[in-house]
Write a protein that holds these residues in place. Structure first.
Motif, mmCIF file in Angstrom:
data_model
loop_
_atom_site.group_PDB
_atom_site.id
_atom_site.type_symbol
_atom_site.label_atom_id
_atom_site.label_comp_id
_atom_site.label_asym_id
_atom_site.label_seq_id
_atom_site.Cartn_x
_atom_site.Cartn_y
_atom_site.Cartn_z
ATOM 1 N N ASP A 1 -13.896 21.686 -27.897
ATOM 2 C CA ASP A 1 -14.823 22.798 -28.040
ATOM 3 C C ASP A 1 -14.385 23.994 -27.204
ATOM 4 N N ALA A 2 -13.851 23.726 -25.996
ATOM 5 C CA ALA A 2 -13.420 24.828 -25.133
ATOM 6 C C ALA A 2 -12.309 25.636 -25.782
ATOM 7 N N GLY B 1 -13.475 27.681 -29.194
ATOM 8 C CA GLY B 1 -14.354 28.838 -29.076
ATOM 9 C C GLY B 1 -13.580 30.141 -29.051
ATOM 10 N N ARG C 1 -12.206 34.188 -24.196
ATOM 11 C CA ARG C 1 -13.158 34.640 -23.199
ATOM 12 C C ARG C 1 -12.561 34.472 -21.813
ATOM 13 N N ASP D 1 -14.550 27.773 -17.147
ATOM 14 C CA ASP D 1 -14.915 28.584 -18.302
ATOM 15 C C ASP D 1 -16.089 29.491 -17.915
ATOM 16 N N SER D 2 -15.948 30.788 -18.118
ATOM 17 C CA SER D 2 -17.014 31.712 -17.751
ATOM 18 C C SER D 2 -18.248 31.540 -18.625
ATOM 19 N N ALA D 3 -18.087 30.971 -19.817
ATOM 20 C CA ALA D 3 -19.210 30.834 -20.736
ATOM 21 C C ALA D 3 -20.181 29.741 -20.308
ATOM 22 N N ASP D 4 -19.652 28.579 -19.940
ATOM 23 C CA ASP D 4 -20.537 27.458 -19.616
ATOM 24 C C ASP D 4 -20.185 26.756 -18.317
ATOM 25 N N GLY D 5 -19.180 27.239 -17.600
ATOM 26 C CA GLY D 5 -18.801 26.617 -16.329
ATOM 27 C C GLY D 5 -17.940 25.382 -16.455
ATOM 28 N N ALA D 6 -17.621 24.959 -17.689
ATOM 29 C CA ALA D 6 -16.785 23.771 -17.867
ATOM 30 C C ALA D 6 -15.426 23.977 -17.207
ATOM 31 N N ASP E 1 -16.676 23.130 -7.828
ATOM 32 C CA ASP E 1 -16.791 23.153 -9.297
ATOM 33 C C ASP E 1 -16.003 22.016 -9.934
#
Length: 339
Positions: free
Chosen positions: A23-24, A27, A30, A46-51, A244
Motif C-alpha cells: 500500500d505504501a 499510493g 508524497r 511516511d508523512s501520510a500515515d507515519g508508517a 518511530d
C-alpha cells in the motif's frame, strides 16, 4: 549507478520489498521523513500515515517492513547517496537524497512452523531456552525484568477470563485501567515501552519477543487472540513514548511479524529442536536487541502455558534468576530522549 561525488543524477537500485509495504508503494508520490541513514539501512517515515519503511542491504537484519537491495553493508551506497536531501515515497518507489529504490519483486515475512501439540514438548523447549539464557546479559534493567514477569502473569490471567469479555482499550489514562487481565497487561506493558537507549529500546525489544511468542507458542486460538488484543493496546500507547522505528516494529509484532532470527527461535522453542543454535543467531542482532528479544520470548512462552508455570511464579520475586543481570546501568530511555 551514478557517482555520488559527481553532483548529478539519481542512483537507482532495484529492491525486493515486503508485501506489508504494498500500500505504501502503491499510493501517490508524497513526502517522507528520514529517521536515520546507516551503512546497513535507511529508515523513513511516511508523512501520510507515519508508517515506517526500512531500506536495507541484503546482509542486514531483515525487518518485516523492509525493502532489500542487492548491496553488502561493507560496500553500502546509503551514506554517500542518501545523506541529506529530501525523501519521498509512493508511485511505485521511494527516493532519499540521490538514491531511488524501485521494488521489482515481493517477499512475505516468515512465520514460525507449527508448534508441537504436546504441551510437554513445548515446556521442554521453553526450559531449554531458560537454561541457555543463563549468563546472557541483555539491556533490561532489574525493574524492567520485574515488569516483564508481571506482564506474563497478567497475559495468562486474561486468557482464563476469556477473550469474549475483554473491555475496549483504555487509551486516555492506561494507569487507571480496570481489573481484568488485559487492562493489567496493558498497563504493565506501558511501563516497558521506550525503556532503554537506541533506535529500538530494550523494553520494546522484549515486548516484540513477548508478543510473537504469546501468539505462536499457544497452539489454540487464545494465543492469537491474546497477542492481537495486547498488541493493539501497545500500538496505541507506543507513539510518542518510543522511537518511530520501534513503535512500528511493536505494531508488526502485535500482528505476528518479526525478523527471521526471532521467528526461528520461537519455532525452535515450540518444537524443542535447535533452541541453542537459534538463540545464538538471534544474539547477533544489534548490541543487546537479540538478548532482549530472547528474554521476551521466554516470558511469552511462560504466558502461553496453561496454567501460568509455577516455576516462573516462584521466581517472580527474584526475576534475576529468570532473566540475566545486565552488565551495565540502564541508559536514558527513548521517552527521555524525546522529551
Amino acid at each position: 549507478m551514478a557517482d555520488p561525488g559527481s553532483g548529478g543524477g539519481v542512483a537507482t537500485l532495484p529492491g525486493s520489498a515486503s508485501v506489508l509495504l504494498r500500500d505504501a508503494f502503491a499510493g501517490p508520490d508524497r513526502a517522507a521523513r528520514v529517521l536515520g541513514v546507516f551503512p546497513a539501512a535507511i529508515y523513513l517515515a511516511d508523512s501520510a500515515d507515519g508508517a515506517v519503511v526500512a531500506v536495507c542491504t541484503h546482509d542486514a537484519i531483515r525487518l518485516p517492513n523492509a525493502v532489500v537491495v542487492a548491496a553488502r553493508t561493507d560496500r553500502s551506497p546509503f551514506p554517500a547517496f542518501a545523506g541529506g536531501g529530501e525523501a519521498r515515497i509512493g508511485a511505485g518507489g521511494l527516493t532519499v537524497g540521490g538514491l531511488r529504490v524501485d521494488p521489482v519483486r515481493w517477499w512475505t515475512p516468515p512465520h514460525p512452523p507449527a508448534v508441537s501439540d504436546d504441551a510437554d514438548v513445548r515446556r521442554a523447549g521453553r526450559d531449554a531456552l531458560r537454561a541457555a539464557l543463563r549468563g546472557v546479559a541483555g539491556g533490561l534493567s532489574s525493574s524492567a525484568r520485574v515488569e516483564l514477569a508481571e506482564l506474563a502473569r497478567h497475559a495468562a490471567d486474561f486468557d482464563r477470563a476469556g477473550a469474549a469479555g475483554l473491555r475496549p482499550s483504555v487509551r486516555a489514562d492506561p494507569a487507571r485501567s480496570g481489573a481484568d487481565g488485559l487492562d493489567r497487561a496493558g498497563a504493565t506493558a506501558l511501563r516497558l515501552i521506550g525503556l532503554g537507549p537506541g533506535l529500538t529500546p530494550s523494553g520494546d525489544d522484549a515486548l516484540c519477543g513477548f508478543l510473537l511468542a504469546l501468539r505462536h507458542l499457544d497452539p489454540g486460538p487464545n494465543g492469537a487472540r491474546r497477542a492481537a488484543a495486547l498488541g493493539e493496546r501497545i500500538a496505541a500507547y507506543a507513539p510518542g513514548r518510543t522511537t518511530d522505528l520501534s513503535a512500528a516494529l511493536l505494531g508488526h509484532a502485535g500482528r505476528g511479524h518479526g525478523c527471521p532470527q526471532l521467528v526461528d527461535l520461537i519455532g525452535a522453542v515450540g518444537r524443542n529442536t535447535d533452541v541453542l543454535p537459534c538463540l545464538r543467531r538471534l544474539l547477533t542482532v544489534g548490541h543487546t536487541s537479540g538478548a532482549d528479544l530472547a528474554i521476551g520470548v521466554l516470558a511469552g512462552a511462560d504466558a502461553a502455558e496453561h496454567p501460568y508455570p509455577a516455576s516462573a511464579s516462584a521466581n517472580c520475586p527474584h526475576p534475576n534468576q529468570l532473566y540475566p543481570i545486565p552488565p551495565y546501568p540502564e541508559g536514558r530511555s527513548a521517552r527521555e530522549q524525546r522529551a
